[in-house]
Design an enzyme around this catalytic site. Structure first.
Site, mmCIF file in Angstrom:
data_model
loop_
_atom_site.group_PDB
_atom_site.id
_atom_site.type_symbol
_atom_site.label_atom_id
_atom_site.label_comp_id
_atom_site.label_asym_id
_atom_site.label_seq_id
_atom_site.Cartn_x
_atom_site.Cartn_y
_atom_site.Cartn_z
ATOM 1 N N GLU A 71 -3.174 100.031 79.234
ATOM 2 C CA GLU A 71 -3.275 98.579 79.424
ATOM 3 C C GLU A 71 -2.729 97.900 78.172
ATOM 4 O O GLU A 71 -1.581 97.536 78.121
ATOM 5 C CB GLU A 71 -4.718 98.149 79.697
ATOM 6 C CG GLU A 71 -5.206 98.607 81.054
ATOM 7 C CD GLU A 71 -6.370 97.776 81.581
ATOM 8 O OE1 GLU A 71 -6.235 96.552 81.697
ATOM 9 O OE2 GLU A 71 -7.419 98.378 81.885
ATOM 10 N N GLU A 112 -16.240 98.893 75.111
ATOM 11 C CA GLU A 112 -16.085 98.108 76.338
ATOM 12 C C GLU A 112 -17.410 98.046 77.109
ATOM 13 O O GLU A 112 -17.741 97.026 77.696
ATOM 14 C CB GLU A 112 -15.006 98.779 77.207
ATOM 15 C CG GLU A 112 -14.721 98.079 78.523
ATOM 16 C CD GLU A 112 -13.542 98.702 79.249
ATOM 17 O OE1 GLU A 112 -13.244 99.887 78.996
ATOM 18 O OE2 GLU A 112 -12.919 98.001 80.067
#
Ligand code: BGC
Length: 725
Positions: A347, A607
């Site tokens: 990403e 995260e």
């Protein structure tokens, strides 16, 4: 006119496959040079050198912008590098322009990838005698294969230092971008910290692993003495698995490998056109075998945007101090020209939601005005006619729908930058983008004055998510409508600063608030309570905060919030009389909490609250980054509430400050320093027996609030005492 605009785009005349081309121009200078400026850009990333010396310190130039609309070029003073006989070389890699990102299908990126490895440059030379000449890229340049045989952002780099060629090929001219060229607008990306290994060890699987003791974003510099042709192959990882083995599954499809073929003798190598997010490297191949690798062969080099550090937090609690460090490292690791979600997996994109969640903390830790000025200009460039704002900026995702709380970065980010630095030009630049964003909501909602329907990320990763879902259980229409109100409020505020007529938006705002109250009279989750109180949407904000405190306690003094609720959670608690509870959440060490990852050895922000679970297992293999700055947003509460350093909306950029510390007996002391544009503000409190001792240093007139008493004071250093409970 900038001379680069007169240059011609060149590319290799024949296909070079994965090999990075190096363009060359040889020239002689007869006269003494007064000043020489090289301007360069590329469809990819480039490194230039003159007579073998690297030009400038910019890593991954020309940076990452909304390439279809904006492509930066850089200007370097190269006066000192020129001699009588000169070779100017520019090597070009795929970078973000022609790389395979994102890790899923993107027609926008596929279109960019079709471009050639193009380069554009001009070298303007001013002689001491007053005359001048300019060398431009044109058909007189030649091109060769470089030693960089492969390079890509996600997959890494292969360099063959033993490769030599004398074959010079011609270049061909092509119609590259001209209208979209802009001078460098953001901060330069540079090499920053250098980190030495803390240990090399063998895993249970028998692999040789180097631990740098700190997760960084950047690359490893190799330093070896080896025979020509010997191979070094490194893999990168953030964490070890439950068995203590090297773990790369969470990088998903990003190969993240560094491969180097040595030339003869002592040599130093570092990659040019890629980067990695890692704490560990596995030595897969090494001259003499992986076990021959020594700590002195490796240095990790952190690479990120060159932002000035402005904020510091310290306390009596070592775990909390490590959390503060992790927040700063999270920012370093993800502010690499654009604010990325993470630096390791496939990403590494400019996710808007993550950026808006973290921006206030970001602007306290570092001076990010220039950084965000560029990124927000890309947001505007990528904005749809109808006001659409992509999930990521630069936008290469095909999804044509905006998500609430992500696209609201369009209003939140400019406003926060204005508040932090007091410069209204960011509002002026972004005002039309801000207003267009409200327009998008108005035309896409199913009900006036609310945002009903659409596809949203919800309270992303909220702990109250139904099983199997990434989205917390807060109502998506609720979240979308709350952010609609918030964005409208910010357009009103920005418009007032700019002297615009905002009556239409004031009316819109009060209609939204009324509609919201009717439609959402009750709250079901922590995040819903947080938004209702924080955005002042609840008819009775105190009651919403009371309910929030109740929900937190019922959950065992635990948060349940995700990306949307977390940044405001402690603020709401402290604003409505629950500061002690806010501290309980901050200081909690068990999962879920900010300190839990610290107890598990985290060196950046995770995260997930439980990226590594209590039993050492992983939350998931596909969505589990260990360097995702979003939850680091808690630092802003520590700066602004615990230490109490705030700017005033009427005097943004700390032209006048409010300093309202809130000590807690569970901490012996806390200190925050913020280097503002007006000087250094320092707030420190410490327990001395049964009193709190406050030291406050302010460079501007400030309102100091301690224990319910307020004083307006001129710039200076102050000492206060208040009873400690
Ligand atoms: C990213 C996030 C982002 C999210 C959107 C993820 O894959 O890593 O940080 O905001 O998608 O839902």
């Amino acid at each position: 006119m900038d001379s680069i605009l007169k240059a011609k785009w060149i590319a290799p005349a024949s296909e070079m496959g994965e090999v990075c081309p190096v363009f060359r121009k040889c020239f002689s200078l007869e006269k003494k040079v007064e000043r020489a400026v090289l301007q360069v850009t590329a469809l990819g990333v480039y490194v230039s050198d003159i007579n073998g010396t690297r030009v400038g310190n910019f890593v991954l130039a020309p940076g990452w912008t909304a390439y279809q609309k904006r492509l930066q070029y850089q200007a370097y003073d190269v006066t000192e590098l020129l001699e009588k006989e000169n070779t100017l070389s520019v090597t070009v890699g795929k970078g973000w322009y022609r790389g395979r990102l994102p890790g899923w299908k993107s027609t926008k990126q596929e279109a960019l990838q079709k471009n050639p490895a193009g380069m554009l440059a001009s070298l303007e030379i001013l002689y001491v005698d007053g005359s001048s000449e300019t060398i431009y890229t044109d058909e007189s340049w030649n091109v060769q294969e470089s030693q960089i045989r492969f390079s890509e952002i996600y997959d890494g780099e292969t360099c063959d230092a033993s490769f030599k060629t004398t074959v010079e090929g011609p270049v061909s001219l092509f119609e590259g971008p001209t209208e979209t060229l802009i001078p460098q607008q953001g901060e330069e990306v540079r090499e920053q910290e250098r980190v030495s290994p803390c240990r090399i060890f063998t895993t249970p699987a028998g692999e040789t692993v180097v631990d740098f003791g700190q997760e960084i974003t950047g690359y490893v510099e190799l330093s070896v003495d080896a025979p020509a042709g010997s191979e070094i192959l490194l893999s990168h990882a953030e964490v070890m698995d439950q068995q203590g083995n090297f773990y790369t599954e969470n990088y998903r499809s990003a190969k993240a490998k560094l491969q180097y073929f040595c030339r003869e003798g002592k040599q130093v190598y570092k990659p040019q056109f890629t980067y990695f997010g890692f704490r560990y490297i596995r030595v897969d191949r090494f001259p003499g075998g992986p076990e021959a690798a020594k700590p002195e062969n490796f240095t990790a080099v952190a690479v990120y945007s060159h932002m000035k550090r402005t904020g510091y937090l310290r306390s009596s609690n070592p775990l909390l101090n490590r959390l503060f460090e992790n927040v700063v490292w999270g920012q370093r690791g993800n502010f690499l020209d654009v604010p990325t979600d993470c630096p390791q997996r496939d990403e590494r994109l400019g996710w808007t939601g993550d950026a808006q969640v973290f921006i206030r903390t970001a602007a306290l830790n570092f001076d990010v005005e220039k950084f965000f000025t560029k990124w927000l200009a890309d947001m505007e460039a990528d904005q749809g006619e109808d006001g659409f704002v992509g999930h990521v900026i630069p936008n290469m995702i095909d999804d044509p729908e905006s998500s609430a709380a992500w696209a609201d970065a369009a209003t939140i980010c400019p406003w926060e930058i204005y508040l932090a630095y007091g410069n209204p030009s960011i509002l002026r630049n972004q005002f039309s983008c801000m207003k267009k964003w409200l327009h998008y909501i108005a035309v896409h909602t199913k009900e006036d004055y609310l945002w009903i329907g659409g596809n949203h990320f919800g309270d992303w990763l909220g702990l109250d998510a139904p099983s199997g879902s990434y989205k917390g259980s807060s109502n998506e229409d609720f979240i979308a409508s709350a952010f609609y109100a918030h964005s409208t409020e910010l357009v009103v505020k920005a418009g007032r600063v700019l002297g615009e007529d905002v009556s239409q938006y004031e009316e819109l705002y009060s209609n939204i608030v009324n509609a919201f109250r009717k439609r959402f009279p009750v709250y079901h989750t922590q995040t819903e309570c947080v938004l209702a109180a924080h955005f002042h949407l609840a008819e009775d904000c105190q009651a919403a905060a009371d309910q929030l405190a109740g929900l937190v306690r019922e959950a065992g003094t635990q948060l349940r919030t995700g990306f949307v609720g977390t940044p405001y959670l402690l603020h709401v608690l402290s604003e409505y009389g629950y500061t002690e509870l806010a501290y309980s959440l901050l200081l909690r060490e068990k999962y879920p909490s900010w300190l839990y990852p610290v107890t598990k050895g985290a060196t950046t922000i995770w995260e997930h609250w439980d990226g590594i679970m209590e039993d050492g297992g992983f939350w998931s293999s596909d969505m589990n980054s260990y360097n995702h700055y979003a939850y680091g947003a808690v630092a802003d509460w520590v700066y602004c509430v615990a230490a109490g350093i705030q700017t005033q909306e009427e005097h943004p950029g700390y032209e006048k400050a409010v300093i309202a510390p809130h000590p807690d007996a569970r901490l012996g002391w806390l200190e925050a320093v913020v280097e503002t544009r007006h000087g250094r503000i320092r707030s420190r409190w410490e327990r001395e027996g049964d009193v709190w001792r406050y030291e406050i240093e302010t460079p501007v007139e400030s309102r100091i609030c301690i224990d319910g008493r307020e004083h307006t004071v001129p710039a200076g250093r102050y000492l206060y005492y208040s009873p400690c409970c």
